[in-house]
Design a protein around this motif. Sequence first.
Motif, PDB file in Angstrom:
ATOM      1  N   ILE A  65       0.849  -1.185   0.000  1.00  0.00           N
ATOM      2  CA  ILE A  65       0.000   0.000   0.000  1.00  0.00           C
ATOM      3  C   ILE A  65       0.887   1.238   0.000  1.00  0.00           C
ATOM      4  CG2 ILE A  65      -1.704   1.302   1.372  1.00  0.00           C
ATOM      5  CD1 ILE A  65      -2.753  -1.339   0.161  1.00  0.00           C
ATOM      6  N   LEU A  66       0.496   2.244  -0.752  1.00  0.00           N
ATOM      7  CA  LEU A  66       1.194   3.523  -0.749  1.00  0.00           C
ATOM      8  C   LEU A  66       0.300   4.554  -0.078  1.00  0.00           C
ATOM      9  CD1 LEU A  66       3.570   5.331  -1.634  1.00  0.00           C
ATOM     10  CD2 LEU A  66       2.314   5.712  -3.778  1.00  0.00           C
ATOM     11  N   LEU A  85       5.267  10.160   1.080  1.00  0.00           N
ATOM     12  CA  LEU A  85       4.931   8.851   0.520  1.00  0.00           C
ATOM     13  C   LEU A  85       5.447   7.787   1.477  1.00  0.00           C
ATOM     14  CD1 LEU A  85       6.163   9.571  -3.106  1.00  0.00           C
ATOM     15  CD2 LEU A  85       3.820   9.756  -2.244  1.00  0.00           C
ATOM     16  N   VAL A  86       4.542   6.932   1.947  1.00  0.00           N
ATOM     17  CA  VAL A  86       4.936   5.854   2.854  1.00  0.00           C
ATOM     18  C   VAL A  86       4.390   4.551   2.302  1.00  0.00           C
ATOM     19  CG1 VAL A  86       4.922   4.976   5.218  1.00  0.00           C
ATOM     20  CG2 VAL A  86       4.723   7.443   4.818  1.00  0.00           C
ATOM     21  N   ARG A  87       5.250   3.566   2.192  1.00  0.00           N
ATOM     22  CA  ARG A  87       4.831   2.242   1.740  1.00  0.00           C
ATOM     23  C   ARG A  87       4.668   1.334   2.954  1.00  0.00           C
ATOM     24  NH1 ARG A  87       7.750   4.709  -1.854  1.00  0.00           N
ATOM     25  NH2 ARG A  87       6.989   4.791  -3.990  1.00  0.00           N
ATOM     26  N   TRP A  88       3.520   0.675   2.985  1.00  0.00           N
ATOM     27  CA  TRP A  88       3.162  -0.256   4.057  1.00  0.00           C
ATOM     28  C   TRP A  88       2.860  -1.611   3.440  1.00  0.00           C
ATOM     29  CZ3 TRP A  88       3.526   1.480   8.977  1.00  0.00           C
ATOM     30  CH2 TRP A  88       3.463   2.856   9.196  1.00  0.00           C
ATOM     31  N   GLU A  89       3.059  -2.662   4.207  1.00  0.00           N
ATOM     32  CA  GLU A  89       2.714  -4.002   3.726  1.00  0.00           C
ATOM     33  C   GLU A  89       1.205  -4.133   3.547  1.00  0.00           C
ATOM     34  OE1 GLU A  89       4.531  -7.031   6.128  1.00  0.00           O
ATOM     35  OE2 GLU A  89       6.523  -6.188   5.827  1.00  0.00           O
ATOM     36  N   THR A  90       0.423  -3.613   4.506  1.00  0.00           N
ATOM     37  CA  THR A  90      -1.041  -3.659   4.405  1.00  0.00           C
ATOM     38  C   THR A  90      -1.627  -2.322   4.840  1.00  0.00           C
ATOM     39  OG1 THR A  90      -1.474  -4.378   6.683  1.00  0.00           O
ATOM     40  CG2 THR A  90      -1.025  -6.118   5.055  1.00  0.00           C
ATOM     41  N   LEU A  91      -2.859  -2.065   4.449  1.00  0.00           N
ATOM     42  CA  LEU A  91      -3.569  -0.863   4.869  1.00  0.00           C
ATOM     43  C   LEU A  91      -3.684  -0.812   6.391  1.00  0.00           C
ATOM     44  CD1 LEU A  91      -5.249   1.671   4.147  1.00  0.00           C
ATOM     45  CD2 LEU A  91      -7.244   0.154   3.994  1.00  0.00           C
ATOM     46  N   GLU A  92      -3.978  -1.957   6.989  1.00  0.00           N
ATOM     47  CA  GLU A  92      -4.167  -2.025   8.434  1.00  0.00           C
ATOM     48  C   GLU A  92      -2.883  -1.724   9.203  1.00  0.00           C
ATOM     49  OE1 GLU A  92      -7.293  -3.789   6.268  1.00  0.00           O
ATOM     50  OE2 GLU A  92      -5.190  -4.410   6.245  1.00  0.00           O
ATOM     51  N   ASP A  93      -1.725  -2.015   8.602  1.00  0.00           N
ATOM     52  CA  ASP A  93      -0.464  -1.671   9.268  1.00  0.00           C
ATOM     53  C   ASP A  93      -0.390  -0.174   9.523  1.00  0.00           C
ATOM     54  OD1 ASP A  93       0.596  -4.253   9.468  1.00  0.00           O
ATOM     55  OD2 ASP A  93       1.524  -4.138   7.484  1.00  0.00           O
ATOM     56  N   HIS A  94      -0.955   0.604   8.610  1.00  0.00           N
ATOM     57  CA  HIS A  94      -0.977   2.057   8.802  1.00  0.00           C
ATOM     58  C   HIS A  94      -2.165   2.506   9.636  1.00  0.00           C
ATOM     59  CE1 HIS A  94      -1.924   6.279   7.329  1.00  0.00           C
ATOM     60  NE2 HIS A  94      -0.921   6.384   8.160  1.00  0.00           N
ATOM     61  N   PRO A 113      -3.525  17.786   6.636  1.00  0.00           N
ATOM     62  CA  PRO A 113      -3.492  17.028   5.375  1.00  0.00           C
ATOM     63  C   PRO A 113      -4.535  15.921   5.280  1.00  0.00           C
ATOM     64  CG  PRO A 113      -1.636  16.434   6.770  1.00  0.00           C
ATOM     65  CD  PRO A 113      -2.337  17.569   7.449  1.00  0.00           C
ATOM     66  N   VAL A 114      -4.956  15.710   4.058  1.00  0.00           N
ATOM     67  CA  VAL A 114      -5.775  14.545   3.731  1.00  0.00           C
ATOM     68  C   VAL A 114      -4.806  13.421   3.389  1.00  0.00           C
ATOM     69  CG1 VAL A 114      -7.417  13.587   2.058  1.00  0.00           C
ATOM     70  CG2 VAL A 114      -7.678  15.946   2.879  1.00  0.00           C
ATOM     71  N   VAL A 115      -5.030  12.262   3.968  1.00  0.00           N
ATOM     72  CA  VAL A 115      -4.176  11.095   3.719  1.00  0.00           C
ATOM     73  C   VAL A 115      -4.974  10.097   2.902  1.00  0.00           C
ATOM     74  CG1 VAL A 115      -2.901   9.203   4.790  1.00  0.00           C
ATOM     75  CG2 VAL A 115      -2.916  11.456   5.863  1.00  0.00           C
ATOM     76  N   GLU A 116      -4.387   9.640   1.809  1.00  0.00           N
ATOM     77  CA  GLU A 116      -5.045   8.672   0.944  1.00  0.00           C
ATOM     78  C   GLU A 116      -4.129   7.455   0.786  1.00  0.00           C
ATOM     79  OE1 GLU A 116      -7.632  11.442  -2.010  1.00  0.00           O
ATOM     80  OE2 GLU A 116      -5.483  11.355  -2.427  1.00  0.00           O
ATOM     81  N   HIS A 117      -4.734   6.338   0.408  1.00  0.00           N
ATOM     82  CA  HIS A 117      -3.995   5.095   0.232  1.00  0.00           C
ATOM     83  C   HIS A 117      -4.220   4.562  -1.183  1.00  0.00           C
ATOM     84  CE1 HIS A 117      -4.728   5.502   4.554  1.00  0.00           C
ATOM     85  NE2 HIS A 117      -3.517   5.001   4.653  1.00  0.00           N
ATOM     86  N   TYR A 118      -3.130   4.089  -1.772  1.00  0.00           N
ATOM     87  CA  TYR A 118      -3.177   3.616  -3.151  1.00  0.00           C
ATOM     88  C   TYR A 118      -2.562   2.219  -3.246  1.00  0.00           C
ATOM     89  CZ  TYR A 118      -4.112   8.472  -4.332  1.00  0.00           C
ATOM     90  OH  TYR A 118      -4.677   9.711  -4.407  1.00  0.00           O
ATOM     91  N   THR A 119      -3.012   1.511  -4.255  1.00  0.00           N
ATOM     92  CA  THR A 119      -2.450   0.198  -4.559  1.00  0.00           C
ATOM     93  C   THR A 119      -2.047   0.193  -6.026  1.00  0.00           C
ATOM     94  OG1 THR A 119      -2.802  -2.176  -4.363  1.00  0.00           O
ATOM     95  CG2 THR A 119      -4.678  -0.879  -5.104  1.00  0.00           C
ATOM     96  N   ASN A 120      -1.063  -0.592  -6.332  1.00  0.00           N
ATOM     97  CA  ASN A 120      -0.517  -0.639  -7.679  1.00  0.00           C
ATOM     98  C   ASN A 120      -1.531  -1.225  -8.683  1.00  0.00           C
ATOM     99  OD1 ASN A 120       1.697  -0.260  -9.481  1.00  0.00           O
ATOM    100  ND2 ASN A 120       2.003  -2.462  -9.508  1.00  0.00           N
TER     101      ASN A 120
END
Length: 98
Positions: free
Chosen positions: A2-3, A53-62, A87-94
């Motif tokens: 997750i980004l 930009l922060v990369r996490w293994e899963t959404l729940e980790d963040h 800030p608004v924080v959003e999550h993205y997947t490849n």
Amino acid sequence: MILEVAMLQVKPGLSESFEQNFKQASTIISKMKGYVNHELQSCMEEANKYILLVRWETLEDHTEGFRGSVEYLKWKSLLHQFYDPFPVVEHYTNVELD
């Protein structure tokens, strides 16, 4: 993976202090479960604007692990006073394009 993407608008005149505090905060987030890596970029066109930009293994980790932790309280105390607006924080997947 997750980004996490956050556009950070730092209050005028506080960029140097923000960057110093962010160095401290980086040591906190980098030790969290599920953390992969992160980067902070400053905007070339607009002073006091950054993208995190922060990369996490899963959404729940963040969203659950980091944000629900004692470490997040320290992160918050180091950084949240610099933002206006918050800030608004959003999550993205490849997107696989194969």
